[in-house]
Every structure is written in structure tokens, then in C-alpha cells.
Design a protein around this motif. Structure first.
Motif, PDB file in Angstrom:
ATOM      1  N   LYS A 151     -27.557  15.264 -33.999  1.00 59.93           N
ATOM      2  CA  LYS A 151     -27.692  16.050 -35.233  1.00 59.93           C
ATOM      3  C   LYS A 151     -26.633  15.684 -36.281  1.00 59.93           C
ATOM      4  CE  LYS A 151     -27.808  20.851 -36.790  1.00 59.93           C
ATOM      5  NZ  LYS A 151     -29.061  21.167 -37.416  1.00 59.93           N
ATOM      6  N   PHE A 152     -25.394  15.496 -35.824  1.00 61.74           N
ATOM      7  CA  PHE A 152     -24.311  15.350 -36.816  1.00 61.74           C
ATOM      8  C   PHE A 152     -23.894  13.900 -37.080  1.00 61.74           C
ATOM      9  CE2 PHE A 152     -24.054  19.719 -35.441  1.00 61.74           C
ATOM     10  CZ  PHE A 152     -23.975  20.382 -36.652  1.00 61.74           C
ATOM     11  N   ASN A 153     -24.120  12.998 -36.147  1.00 61.62           N
ATOM     12  CA  ASN A 153     -23.619  11.629 -36.332  1.00 61.62           C
ATOM     13  C   ASN A 153     -24.703  10.566 -36.372  1.00 61.62           C
ATOM     14  OD1 ASN A 153     -21.092  12.633 -36.241  1.00 61.62           O
ATOM     15  ND2 ASN A 153     -20.377  11.483 -34.460  1.00 61.62           N
ATOM     16  N   GLN A 154     -25.877  10.874 -35.851  1.00 63.91           N
ATOM     17  CA  GLN A 154     -26.837   9.789 -35.640  1.00 63.91           C
ATOM     18  C   GLN A 154     -28.108   9.868 -36.480  1.00 63.91           C
ATOM     19  OE1 GLN A 154     -26.239   7.151 -33.705  1.00 63.91           O
ATOM     20  NE2 GLN A 154     -24.309   7.906 -32.892  1.00 63.91           N
ATOM     21  N   ARG A 155     -28.488  11.079 -36.886  1.00 65.54           N
ATOM     22  CA  ARG A 155     -29.815  11.218 -37.499  1.00 65.54           C
ATOM     23  C   ARG A 155     -29.957  10.538 -38.851  1.00 65.54           C
ATOM     24  NH1 ARG A 155     -31.631  16.568 -35.776  1.00 65.54           N
ATOM     25  NH2 ARG A 155     -32.967  16.046 -34.023  1.00 65.54           N
ATOM     26  N   TRP A 156     -28.844  10.286 -39.470  1.00 66.36           N
ATOM     27  CA  TRP A 156     -28.932   9.595 -40.757  1.00 66.36           C
ATOM     28  C   TRP A 156     -29.285   8.129 -40.574  1.00 66.36           C
ATOM     29  CZ3 TRP A 156     -25.464   5.631 -41.275  1.00 66.36           C
ATOM     30  CH2 TRP A 156     -24.357   5.656 -40.423  1.00 66.36           C
ATOM     31  N   LYS A 157     -29.215   7.646 -39.330  1.00 68.16           N
ATOM     32  CA  LYS A 157     -29.616   6.253 -39.089  1.00 68.16           C
ATOM     33  C   LYS A 157     -31.136   6.195 -38.918  1.00 68.16           C
ATOM     34  CE  LYS A 157     -25.299   5.420 -36.693  1.00 68.16           C
ATOM     35  NZ  LYS A 157     -24.665   5.407 -35.391  1.00 68.16           N
ATOM     36  N   PRO A 158     -31.786   5.208 -39.523  1.00 71.01           N
ATOM     37  CA  PRO A 158     -33.259   5.184 -39.455  1.00 71.01           C
ATOM     38  C   PRO A 158     -33.794   5.199 -38.020  1.00 71.01           C
ATOM     39  CG  PRO A 158     -32.379   3.214 -40.564  1.00 71.01           C
ATOM     40  CD  PRO A 158     -31.231   4.112 -40.312  1.00 71.01           C
ATOM     41  N   GLU A 159     -33.062   4.569 -37.098  1.00 68.96           N
ATOM     42  CA  GLU A 159     -33.559   4.492 -35.713  1.00 68.96           C
ATOM     43  C   GLU A 159     -33.691   5.878 -35.058  1.00 68.96           C
ATOM     44  OE1 GLU A 159     -30.924   2.990 -36.902  1.00 68.96           O
ATOM     45  OE2 GLU A 159     -30.797   0.875 -36.294  1.00 68.96           O
ATOM     46  N   PHE A 160     -32.829   6.818 -35.490  1.00 69.77           N
ATOM     47  CA  PHE A 160     -32.846   8.134 -34.854  1.00 69.77           C
ATOM     48  C   PHE A 160     -33.316   9.241 -35.802  1.00 69.77           C
ATOM     49  CE2 PHE A 160     -29.715   5.757 -32.296  1.00 69.77           C
ATOM     50  CZ  PHE A 160     -30.290   5.932 -31.041  1.00 69.77           C
ATOM     51  N   ALA A 161     -33.815   8.830 -36.964  1.00 71.92           N
ATOM     52  CA  ALA A 161     -34.155   9.830 -37.985  1.00 71.92           C
ATOM     53  C   ALA A 161     -35.234  10.798 -37.517  1.00 71.92           C
ATOM     54  CB  ALA A 161     -34.593   9.121 -39.257  1.00 71.92           C
ATOM     55  N   HIS A 162     -36.126  10.321 -36.645  1.00 74.76           N
ATOM     56  CA  HIS A 162     -37.232  11.193 -36.223  1.00 74.76           C
ATOM     57  C   HIS A 162     -37.151  11.542 -34.742  1.00 74.76           C
ATOM     58  CE1 HIS A 162     -38.772  10.497 -40.160  1.00 74.76           C
ATOM     59  NE2 HIS A 162     -38.675   9.182 -39.970  1.00 74.76           N
ATOM     60  N   THR A 163     -35.961  11.412 -34.185  1.00 79.09           N
ATOM     61  CA  THR A 163     -35.778  11.756 -32.761  1.00 79.09           C
ATOM     62  C   THR A 163     -35.479  13.247 -32.646  1.00 79.09           C
ATOM     63  OG1 THR A 163     -34.877   9.558 -32.363  1.00 79.09           O
ATOM     64  CG2 THR A 163     -34.405  11.241 -30.702  1.00 79.09           C
ATOM     65  N   ALA A 164     -36.176  13.905 -31.729  1.00 81.26           N
ATOM     66  CA  ALA A 164     -35.935  15.339 -31.497  1.00 81.26           C
ATOM     67  C   ALA A 164     -35.110  15.511 -30.222  1.00 81.26           C
ATOM     68  CB  ALA A 164     -37.263  16.066 -31.349  1.00 81.26           C
ATOM     69  N   SER A 165     -34.355  16.598 -30.168  1.00 83.72           N
ATOM     70  CA  SER A 165     -33.511  16.797 -28.982  1.00 83.72           C
ATOM     71  C   SER A 165     -33.893  18.067 -28.220  1.00 83.72           C
ATOM     72  CB  SER A 165     -32.041  16.876 -29.393  1.00 83.72           C
ATOM     73  OG  SER A 165     -31.821  18.022 -30.170  1.00 83.72           O
ATOM     74  N   ILE A 166     -33.869  17.933 -26.919  1.00 79.74           N
ATOM     75  CA  ILE A 166     -34.139  19.062 -26.002  1.00 79.74           C
ATOM     76  C   ILE A 166     -32.901  19.224 -25.137  1.00 79.74           C
ATOM     77  CG2 ILE A 166     -35.735  19.966 -24.244  1.00 79.74           C
ATOM     78  CD1 ILE A 166     -37.271  18.906 -26.631  1.00 79.74           C
ATOM     79  N   LEU A 167     -32.491  20.458 -24.937  1.00 80.80           N
ATOM     80  CA  LEU A 167     -31.434  20.732 -23.961  1.00 80.80           C
ATOM     81  C   LEU A 167     -32.000  21.657 -22.896  1.00 80.80           C
ATOM     82  CD1 LEU A 167     -28.482  20.759 -22.924  1.00 80.80           C
ATOM     83  CD2 LEU A 167     -28.055  22.674 -24.468  1.00 80.80           C
ATOM     84  N   THR A 168     -31.959  21.207 -21.656  1.00 79.97           N
ATOM     85  CA  THR A 168     -32.399  22.080 -20.570  1.00 79.97           C
ATOM     86  C   THR A 168     -31.197  22.721 -19.909  1.00 79.97           C
ATOM     87  OG1 THR A 168     -34.426  20.849 -20.185  1.00 79.97           O
ATOM     88  CG2 THR A 168     -33.635  22.171 -18.359  1.00 79.97           C
ATOM     89  N   ILE A 169     -31.254  24.044 -19.838  1.00 81.94           N
ATOM     90  CA  ILE A 169     -30.172  24.797 -19.193  1.00 81.94           C
ATOM     91  C   ILE A 169     -30.573  24.992 -17.723  1.00 81.94           C
ATOM     92  CG2 ILE A 169     -28.857  26.959 -19.220  1.00 81.94           C
ATOM     93  CD1 ILE A 169     -30.275  27.310 -22.116  1.00 81.94           C
ATOM     94  N   HIS A 170     -29.888  24.294 -16.860  1.00 77.73           N
ATOM     95  CA  HIS A 170     -30.169  24.468 -15.429  1.00 77.73           C
ATOM     96  C   HIS A 170     -29.330  25.609 -14.873  1.00 77.73           C
ATOM     97  CE1 HIS A 170     -32.594  20.747 -14.911  1.00 77.73           C
ATOM     98  NE2 HIS A 170     -31.939  20.418 -16.011  1.00 77.73           N
TER      99      HIS A 170
END
Ligand code: ADP
Length: 491
Positions: A151-170
Motif C-alpha cells: 500500500k505505501f511503498n509499492q503500488r505506485w509502481k506499474p507492476e503492482f498498481a493493480h495488485t490486491a492484498s489479503i491478510l489471513t488471521i490464523h
């Protein structure tokens, strides 16, 4: 869909709990459903480099506003077709015994560095492979930084611009809470200390940052998804979870039914199915003999396999003069078999009980074979958890025709149906209050049914063995969540 899984533990390479099983089984199920899945994890000391293939060249990883270097190894995940696992071989961080710590240092002093290196390496690895995921799926606090970095360091790069993140709480109980002096090691700027959610009463909290910064949150059972939004079950993070509850989903874990299947299990004495359930008795006798118990098919055997930590109700079971295990074994015609390791006081007390009670036998340590043999050879399985995000052993028990006796919480409430004495319906025995008395009473109730309502017991066993806990079912639900995530990225 291209999916990158990030986890500190993955079966069969490293495991401290159910998380390791879940990551590997879910990945295999997703691959089977046609997705392009890759896994990234640390190469711990115990993972033999000789069995892995080294990628060409080192990997430069941002660290502490600087850079550190690592080798990367790879292999195919056993049980998959061609699913690659990438191992970050950062000797200084991971070249030692233990995933998060060891008995002398239960939480390694450099865990912020270790897991910051893991999470930062994920993005560098994608560049190295020239492969960019649509979904980054992180598991628990130790991988949650990856979603924050996205969210804060990578999304501005075109490669990760449309990547969504999931966090699973085990398990919400483990959050990765450290002195904020370590914060620069994450690679995040101080300007994001508050906005990312890292700030936690003047300290830094990995899981909290993940809960704030991920696009979607999931946890491993529907009931646990509700419980963590309450003050009692929220470990201080319930407010955030209530705030984000439109993006929080509870998806029940599955079971690796290739590995946990009484029909095929190579670790048990005698294979059996619903049709040949009478052969389960051979496993019971084998277990009784192996553990030094009286070999007698009429005495019910109660199995327990657990990490010996407070979450699992060990005080209510084993605490001196308080716990119910002593009274159960001293006053009921039962046998109890315990497999576990963990808190020293509890290990000691279990040894004491073993010395005092001829019908109580235990193995202190980790033993994969014995865990299968207990599931196959027991009549009941006791799991009085304080909280249980999903729980695997009650599902294994159901599939092995071993009736769970469990506290009505989290995944236990979602998978075990209460026995009805009138109709014989149900698949196990549940209780609500976590007290030694409730455990004693519920075990007493199950034992009563064993001696007086045997036809009900037999029907319940069969009902449990027919349950569908396959990962394919869970993988479908994850796929829907991934689709939702892609449409709802929090830019
Ligand atoms: P948790 O992840 O909280 O420990 P789960 O029930 O989800 O609880 O998963 C625990 C897993 O670890 C199960 O597969 C269980 O059989 C296994 N396990 C726990 N302790 C031991 C042990 N001492 N020996 C063998 N297996 C164990």
C-alpha cells in the motif's frame, strides 16, 4: 489468477501450528483450480539446501533504509503439480533453529529484522522472476508487513498498481508487538508510522498495521470472524476489526484429506473406512499397548494433541489441584493419552500425572506418527480451547471416527454439532464455560453415552467420518474473496 502466498511457515518445510498446514493445502487447492500460485518463505537452518535449487544471482532486499543481500532457493511444493516455493536464504536471519524463537529465547530479539526481510524480499523476488501477482496473500503478523509495503511503498509502481492484498488471521493472539525503535527496519517511512496502523500505544504492532492496510481480511472460521470483533475476543484490536468488518470474511480451513484419511494413512496400524469402522478397534489396541495402558476395548480412550499454551485450556486441564484431568482419570473408567509440548510448568505437571495415574499416559514432544495414531486409536478427542480460530484436530477427529469434546468457540463451534440424547443426533459434545467443572461434566456426559448409549456413539462416529472438510470447498470461497478484493482495492 496469479497469487503470491507469503508465510513464515509452510508444511512440510517448517511448522509450529495449523498455519503451516493451511498455507500449503490452500495453495495446492488453488493450483488445482487453475490458478498460478507461488509461495515465499524463509530458508530456516533445518531446510536442507541440497534438496533445493539455487536461483542465479543474489537478491538485494531493502532493509533499515539500506540494503541487505540474500540467496534464493526453490523447489516444488510436495503434493502439488508444479507449485514453486521460494526460500529466502538470509543466513544471519534464518540460519538457526526455530521459526519465531527457541526455548531459551521464545521471541527472537531480531524478529522485526527477520520478518521485514521476508516481506521486503517478496517484491524483489517478483522483479527477479518478472512475475507480478494480482493477489498478495499474507498470513499472520509475520507476513502482514508485505501488505503494508504494497500500500505505501509499492503500488505506485506499474507492476503492482493493480495488485490486491489479503491478510489471513490464523490467530489474533500473536501480533508481533515490538519497541518502535525497530520501525526503520520495516523499510517504511516514519511518515507512515501512524497512517499504516503500526503505532500501538507507543510501540509497533505488525498485525495491527496489516489489519489497517490490507485490502481484505480473512480469518479461518465464520464464528471466529465474529468473536474477534468483540472486546473479549479482540485482543485489543476489536475496534479496528469492527471498523473494517465489511472487508472481513470467515472462511473455514479445510483438511489435507490425502494426509489425514483413515483409509490411506500410512502412519496408523490399520486403515479403515465408514464401512469397516470396526477395524478402528485395532488402532485403539495398538495405541493402548504403545502407551503402556491396559489393553481393553471397553474402556473409552480420550486423546489430546496440543501445544501446551494457555489458549488451549491447559490450566483448566492440568494446573495442579485445579485442572480436571486428574479428577477425570481418578474417578472415571477412562484412559487419557496426551501428546504435546509447550509451557514448562505444564510439561512437568503432565509428567506428575503420569506418575500418579495408571490410566493417564503422555508423550511430551512433537511426534507426527503418534498424532495420527492417537486420532485413529481414541474414542474421544478433548479440546477445551479458550479460543480457537479454526482448529484442525477436531476435524481430523471427526474424519477418524473419534468424537470431539470441545468448547463452543471459533471453528470448534462451526464444525462440531451437539449430541442430542433423545434423537442421537450430533457429532460431538460441546460446552460453553471454560472451567474445570464444565470439562469434567462434559467428559462425564460423553463417557455416560459411551457406556449407556452405544448405538448413538456408533452413529455419531459414522456421521463425523462422512463430513466434507476438503480444501476445494474453502479454495472456492477464497477465489470469491480474491475477486472482491480486486474490485475493492483501497488506494
Ligand atoms: P494450533 O495451530 O493453534 O496449534 P490447530 O488445531 O489449528 O492448532 O493445529 C495444530 C496442528 O499441530 C495439528 O495438525 C496438530 O495435530 C499438530 N500438533 C500440535 N501439537 C503436536 C505435537 N506435540 N505432536 C504432533 N502434532 C502436533
Amino acid at each position: 489468477m496469479k497469487i503470491l502466498m507469503i508465510s513464515a511457515e509452510v508444511v512440510p518445510f517448517a511448522k509450529t501450528g495449523g498455519l503451516a498446514d493451511a498455507v500449503s493445502a490452500l495453495s495446492i487447492a488453488l493450483e488445482k483450480a487453475g490458478h498460478d500460485v507461488k509461495i515465499i518463505m524463509p530458508r530456516y537452518y533445518k531446510i536442507d539446501r541440497k534438496k533445493l535449487t539455487k536461483l542465479d544471482g543474489p537478491l538485494g532486499i531493502p532493509f533499515n533504509y539500506n540494503e541487505t543481500w540474500s540467496a534464493v532457493y526453490t523447489t516444488t511444493l510436495p503434493g502439488s503439480n508444479s507449485l514453486p516455493v521460494y526460500f529466502i536464504d538470509h543466513e544471519q536471519s534464518f540460519g538457526r533453529e526455530g521459526v519465531y524463537g527457541n526455548p531459551l529465547e521464545p521471541d527472537f530479539h531480531d524478529n522485526v529484522s527477520r520478518f521485514s526481510i521476508l516481506c521486503n524480499s517478496a517484491f524483489q523476488l517478483c522483479h527477479k522472476l518478472n512475475w507480478y501477482p494480482e493477489i498478495i496473500h499474507s498470513h499472520d503478523w509475520s507476513a502482514s508487513l508485505a501488505n503494508v509495503l504494497l500500500k505505501f511503498n509499492q503500488r505506485w509502481k506499474p507492476e503492482f498498481a493493480h495488485t490486491a492484498s489479503i491478510l489471513t488471521i490464523h490467530n489474533l493472539g500473536y501480533q508481533g508487538n515490538y519497541d518502535k525503535i525497530n520501525y526503520p527496519k520495516t523499510g517504511l517511512d516514519w511518515i507512515n508510522y501512524h497512517t499504516s496502523g503500526f503505532e500501538d500505544y507507543g510501540r509497533m504492532n505488525f498485525l495491527k498495521a496489516g489489519l489497517i492496510s490490507s485490502d481484505i481480511l480473512t480469518t479461518v472460521s465464520p464464528t471466529y470472524a465474529e468473536e474477534i470483533q468483540t472486546f473479549e475476543g479482540g485482543f485489543g484490536l476489536d475496534g479496528i476489526l469492527r471498523y473494517r468488518n465489511k472487508r472481513l470474511f470467515g472462511i473455514l480451513n479445510g483438511v489435507d484429506t490425502e494426509y489425514w484419511n483413515p483409509e490411506k494413512d500410512k502412519r496408523i496400524k490399520q486403515n479403515y473406512t465408514v464401512k469397516s469402522i470396526n477395524k478402528k478397534m485395532i488402532n485403539k489396541k495398538f495405541l493402548q499397548e504403545k502407551m503402556g495402558l491396559e489393553v481393553n476395548e471397553n474402556i473409552p480412550v480420550i486423546g489430546i494433541i496440543t501445544r501446551l499454551v494457555a489458549q488451549k485450556g491447559i490450566a483448566e486441564l492440568f494446573a495442579p489441584t485445579y485442572g480436571s484431568a486428574y479428577n477425570i482419570c481418578a474417578s472415571m473408567n477412562v484412559q487419557m493419552v496426551v501428546l504435546g509440548s509447550g509451557e514448562t510448568w505444564c510439561e512437568d505437571e503432565i509428567r506428575n500425572l503420569q506418575a500418579k495415574l495408571p490410566n493417564f499416559r503422555a508423550y511430551i514432544g512433537y511426534d507426527e506418527d503418534l498424532s495420527h495414531q492417537i486420532e485413529a486409536g481414541s474414542d474421544f478427542f478433548l479440546m477445551p480451547s479458550k479460543y480457537e480460530p479454526c482448529g484442525l484436530n477436531q476435524m481430523y477427529s471427526l474424519l477418524y471416527g473419534t468424537l470431539p469434546i470441545v468448547r463452543r468457540t471459533g471453528g470448534l463451534a462451526d464444525t462440531v454439532q451437539q449430541y442430542c440424547e433423545k434423537t442421537g443426533e450430533g457429532t460431538g459434545f460441546l460446552f460453553d464455560n471454560l472451567t474445570p467443572q464444565s470439562i469434567y461434566d462434559t467428559v462425564g456426559w460423553a463417557v455416560y453415552a459411551w457406556y449407556n448409549k452405544r448405538e448413538h456413539i456408533e452413529q455419531m462416529k459414522i456421521r463425523g467420518m462422512k463430513k466434507d472438510f476438503t480444501w476445494d470447498k474453502s479454495a472456492k470461497e477464497y477465489k470469491d474473496v480474491y475477486k472482491f478484493a480486486l474490485k475493492n482495492i483501497c488506494y
